[in-house]
Design a protein around this motif. Sequence first.
Motif, PDB file in Angstrom:
ATOM      1  N   ALA A 118      34.596  53.060  42.638  1.00 13.45           N
ATOM      2  CA  ALA A 118      34.554  52.191  43.970  1.00 13.45           C
ATOM      3  C   ALA A 118      35.743  51.593  44.435  1.00 13.45           C
ATOM      4  O   ALA A 118      35.900  50.587  43.561  1.00 13.45           O
ATOM      5  CB  ALA A 118      32.682  52.206  44.728  1.00 13.45           C
ATOM      6  N   GLU A 119      35.841  51.721  45.527  1.00  9.67           N
ATOM      7  CA  GLU A 119      37.024  50.890  45.941  1.00  9.67           C
ATOM      8  C   GLU A 119      37.124  49.000  45.606  1.00  9.67           C
ATOM      9  O   GLU A 119      37.683  48.213  45.560  1.00  9.67           O
ATOM     10  CB  GLU A 119      37.669  51.523  47.349  1.00  9.67           C
ATOM     11  N   LYS A 120      35.492  49.068  45.820  1.00  9.18           N
ATOM     12  CA  LYS A 120      35.425  47.837  45.708  1.00  9.18           C
ATOM     13  C   LYS A 120      34.686  46.624  44.581  1.00  9.18           C
ATOM     14  O   LYS A 120      35.339  46.178  43.973  1.00  9.18           O
ATOM     15  CB  LYS A 120      33.980  46.895  46.348  1.00  9.18           C
ATOM     16  N   HIS A 121      34.708  48.418  43.271  1.00  9.88           N
ATOM     17  CA  HIS A 121      34.745  47.424  42.357  1.00  9.88           C
ATOM     18  C   HIS A 121      36.975  47.802  41.490  1.00  9.88           C
ATOM     19  O   HIS A 121      36.656  46.529  40.647  1.00  9.88           O
ATOM     20  CB  HIS A 121      33.880  48.106  41.525  1.00  9.88           C
ATOM     21  N   VAL A 122      37.249  48.376  41.798  1.00  8.45           N
ATOM     22  CA  VAL A 122      38.365  48.656  41.311  1.00  8.45           C
ATOM     23  C   VAL A 122      39.122  47.076  41.907  1.00  8.45           C
ATOM     24  O   VAL A 122      39.598  46.415  40.940  1.00  8.45           O
ATOM     25  CB  VAL A 122      39.518  49.495  42.014  1.00  8.45           C
ATOM     26  N   ARG A 123      38.921  46.629  43.014  1.00 10.46           N
ATOM     27  CA  ARG A 123      39.597  45.442  43.697  1.00 10.46           C
ATOM     28  C   ARG A 123      39.421  44.735  43.208  1.00 10.46           C
ATOM     29  O   ARG A 123      40.155  43.950  42.605  1.00 10.46           O
ATOM     30  CB  ARG A 123      39.080  45.402  45.147  1.00 10.46           C
ATOM     31  N   ARG A 124      37.822  44.141  42.609  1.00 10.12           N
ATOM     32  CA  ARG A 124      37.091  43.333  42.188  1.00 10.12           C
ATOM     33  C   ARG A 124      37.620  43.338  40.371  1.00 10.12           C
ATOM     34  O   ARG A 124      37.579  41.866  39.984  1.00 10.12           O
ATOM     35  CB  ARG A 124      35.933  42.571  42.474  1.00 10.12           C
ATOM     36  N   MET A 125      38.094  43.890  40.080  1.00  6.97           N
ATOM     37  CA  MET A 125      38.318  44.066  38.693  1.00  6.97           C
ATOM     38  C   MET A 125      39.374  43.462  38.426  1.00  6.97           C
ATOM     39  O   MET A 125      40.100  43.046  38.303  1.00  6.97           O
ATOM     40  CB  MET A 125      38.311  45.676  37.943  1.00  6.97           C
ATOM     41  N   TRP A 126      40.899  43.821  39.365  1.00  5.54           N
ATOM     42  CA  TRP A 126      41.701  44.184  40.043  1.00  5.54           C
ATOM     43  C   TRP A 126      41.981  42.198  40.044  1.00  5.54           C
ATOM     44  O   TRP A 126      42.885  41.069  39.811  1.00  5.54           O
ATOM     45  CB  TRP A 126      43.053  44.281  40.613  1.00  5.54           C
ATOM     46  N   GLN A 127      41.006  41.724  40.244  1.00  2.00           N
ATOM     47  CA  GLN A 127      41.040  40.078  40.660  1.00  2.00           C
ATOM     48  C   GLN A 127      40.747  39.455  39.831  1.00  2.00           C
ATOM     49  O   GLN A 127      41.024  38.093  39.305  1.00  2.00           O
ATOM     50  CB  GLN A 127      40.077  40.135  42.218  1.00  2.00           C
ATOM     51  N   ARG A 128      40.006  40.171  38.972  1.00  2.89           N
ATOM     52  CA  ARG A 128      39.540  39.197  37.629  1.00  2.89           C
ATOM     53  C   ARG A 128      40.549  39.016  36.922  1.00  2.89           C
ATOM     54  O   ARG A 128      41.249  37.961  36.138  1.00  2.89           O
ATOM     55  CB  ARG A 128      37.782  39.825  37.078  1.00  2.89           C
ATOM     56  N   ILE A 129      41.182  40.183  36.135  1.00  6.57           N
ATOM     57  CA  ILE A 129      42.216  40.388  36.064  1.00  6.57           C
ATOM     58  C   ILE A 129      43.261  39.349  36.410  1.00  6.57           C
ATOM     59  O   ILE A 129      43.999  38.409  35.750  1.00  6.57           O
ATOM     60  CB  ILE A 129      43.278  41.676  35.052  1.00  6.57           C
ATOM     61  N   ARG A 130      43.794  38.497  37.703  1.00  7.95           N
ATOM     62  CA  ARG A 130      44.923  38.166  37.871  1.00  7.95           C
ATOM     63  C   ARG A 130      44.551  36.791  38.069  1.00  7.95           C
ATOM     64  O   ARG A 130      45.463  35.771  37.805  1.00  7.95           O
ATOM     65  CB  ARG A 130      44.927  38.293  39.546  1.00  7.95           C
ATOM     66  N   LEU A 131      42.833  36.788  38.049  1.00  7.80           N
ATOM     67  CA  LEU A 131      42.654  35.453  37.830  1.00  7.80           C
ATOM     68  C   LEU A 131      42.523  34.693  36.052  1.00  7.80           C
ATOM     69  O   LEU A 131      43.314  33.440  35.749  1.00  7.80           O
ATOM     70  CB  LEU A 131      41.125  34.656  38.283  1.00  7.80           C
ATOM     71  N   ASP A 132      42.444  35.806  35.114  1.00  6.87           N
ATOM     72  CA  ASP A 132      42.510  35.490  34.761  1.00  6.87           C
ATOM     73  C   ASP A 132      44.334  35.337  33.585  1.00  6.87           C
ATOM     74  O   ASP A 132      44.610  34.142  32.527  1.00  6.87           O
ATOM     75  CB  ASP A 132      41.996  37.126  33.026  1.00  6.87           C
ATOM     76  N   VAL A 133      45.033  36.572  34.172  1.00  5.42           N
ATOM     77  CA  VAL A 133      46.156  36.304  33.955  1.00  5.42           C
ATOM     78  C   VAL A 133      47.154  34.588  34.200  1.00  5.42           C
ATOM     79  O   VAL A 133      47.682  34.435  33.860  1.00  5.42           O
ATOM     80  CB  VAL A 133      46.943  37.059  34.069  1.00  5.42           C
ATOM     81  N   ALA A 134      45.937  34.291  35.169  1.00  7.26           N
ATOM     82  CA  ALA A 134      46.621  33.377  35.975  1.00  7.26           C
ATOM     83  C   ALA A 134      46.649  32.268  35.421  1.00  7.26           C
ATOM     84  O   ALA A 134      47.862  30.918  35.073  1.00  7.26           O
ATOM     85  CB  ALA A 134      46.336  32.959  37.392  1.00  7.26           C
ATOM     86  N   ARG A 135      45.323  32.322  35.024  1.00  7.95           N
ATOM     87  CA  ARG A 135      45.113  31.133  33.435  1.00  7.95           C
ATOM     88  C   ARG A 135      45.917  31.023  32.448  1.00  7.95           C
ATOM     89  O   ARG A 135      45.977  29.978  31.841  1.00  7.95           O
ATOM     90  CB  ARG A 135      43.639  31.159  33.799  1.00  7.95           C
ATOM     91  N   GLN A 136      45.948  32.211  32.146  1.00  4.62           N
ATOM     92  CA  GLN A 136      47.048  31.947  31.042  1.00  4.62           C
ATOM     93  C   GLN A 136      48.133  31.894  30.671  1.00  4.62           C
ATOM     94  O   GLN A 136      48.665  30.662  30.392  1.00  4.62           O
ATOM     95  CB  GLN A 136      46.798  33.593  30.284  1.00  4.62           C
ATOM     96  N   MET A 137      48.756  32.324  32.062  1.00  7.41           N
ATOM     97  CA  MET A 137      50.427  31.788  32.133  1.00  7.41           C
ATOM     98  C   MET A 137      50.476  30.160  33.017  1.00  7.41           C
ATOM     99  O   MET A 137      51.638  29.760  32.510  1.00  7.41           O
ATOM    100  CB  MET A 137      50.745  32.706  33.426  1.00  7.41           C
ATOM    101  N   MET A 138      49.074  29.342  33.664  1.00  8.29           N
ATOM    102  CA  MET A 138      49.513  28.484  33.892  1.00  8.29           C
ATOM    103  C   MET A 138      49.072  27.181  32.370  1.00  8.29           C
ATOM    104  O   MET A 138      50.175  26.250  32.542  1.00  8.29           O
ATOM    105  CB  MET A 138      48.238  27.518  34.965  1.00  8.29           C
ATOM    106  N   VAL A 139      48.259  27.564  31.606  1.00  7.16           N
ATOM    107  CA  VAL A 139      47.433  26.925  30.543  1.00  7.16           C
ATOM    108  C   VAL A 139      48.424  27.408  29.896  1.00  7.16           C
ATOM    109  O   VAL A 139      48.884  25.521  29.150  1.00  7.16           O
ATOM    110  CB  VAL A 139      46.933  26.954  30.135  1.00  7.16           C
ATOM    111  N   GLY A 140      49.677  28.157  29.071  1.00  8.87           N
ATOM    112  CA  GLY A 140      50.925  28.544  28.681  1.00  8.87           C
ATOM    113  C   GLY A 140      52.066  27.762  28.910  1.00  8.87           C
ATOM    114  O   GLY A 140      52.645  27.123  27.918  1.00  8.87           O
ATOM    115  N   ALA A 141      52.263  27.770  30.055  1.00  3.61           N
ATOM    116  CA  ALA A 141      53.549  26.697  30.512  1.00  3.61           C
ATOM    117  C   ALA A 141      53.399  25.467  30.757  1.00  3.61           C
ATOM    118  O   ALA A 141      53.930  24.690  29.954  1.00  3.61           O
ATOM    119  CB  ALA A 141      53.834  27.237  32.043  1.00  3.61           C
ATOM    120  N   LEU A 142      51.605  24.710  30.666  1.00  6.26           N
ATOM    121  CA  LEU A 142      51.576  23.747  31.163  1.00  6.26           C
ATOM    122  C   LEU A 142      51.607  22.529  29.123  1.00  6.26           C
ATOM    123  O   LEU A 142      52.155  21.445  29.012  1.00  6.26           O
ATOM    124  CB  LEU A 142      50.362  22.970  31.653  1.00  6.26           C
TER     125      LEU A 142
END
Length: 211
Positions: A118-142
């Motif tokens: 369902a659309e809501k599950h797809v949206r939440r999955m991408w939100q979770r990926i986005r959160l994880d990717v943002a964490r990796q990028m910030m921690v890696g750069a810092l």
Amino acid sequence: MGEQEALELRIEIDGSHVASWVDLETAIVLMEAKDARSEAAEAKGATLWRDAVRVDLEDSSARFPVQWVDFGATRGFPQKAAWYLDWDPHQPDSSVLGGMRLYLNSGHTELKKATEGAEKHVRRMWQRIRLDVARQMMVGALQSREFMEDPGAFGGDTVGAIVRRLLGSVFSHRSPSAVRDLLATNPGRFEAQLQASLGYVEAGTEAGGAE
């Protein structure tokens, strides 16, 4: 003709419900039918005017290639991982399109279910990926000397510029050095701020970074 009056509309949207863009549609709908004998008669509920606009929430230059790959059939990929961000935090001057790629595991059952559900599950999955990717990028750069020596030196579509803008968005009142200190001394607070800015998704709702 009556006097025209300007009307200002304001809306607030929960950030956890949106991702890359928002489609805004405005319409004027007739709430009371006109005299049927009039040549300009309109039925109640008729749309008299409509306008639509798409508002981008992310800089398109910040997007990097996303590719589905069967991790089990690809050498060097952890078979049970759901996704893998391939990048080098020690090369902040590389371009986003050439220096970053997000691989999604086509052999990960839960991830495939989430993307085909369902659309809501797809949206939440991408939100979770986005959160994880943002964490990796910030921690890696810092933790990257090449980035921290001069975070403001990177411009355009470079990895360093994207990370700097991301840090500024999540930690708007802190310098990169202050965010690095926060990560080192209070990682829980760092994580909480990340969730508050980008949205929190309950674990187990969709596939995570590893099975």
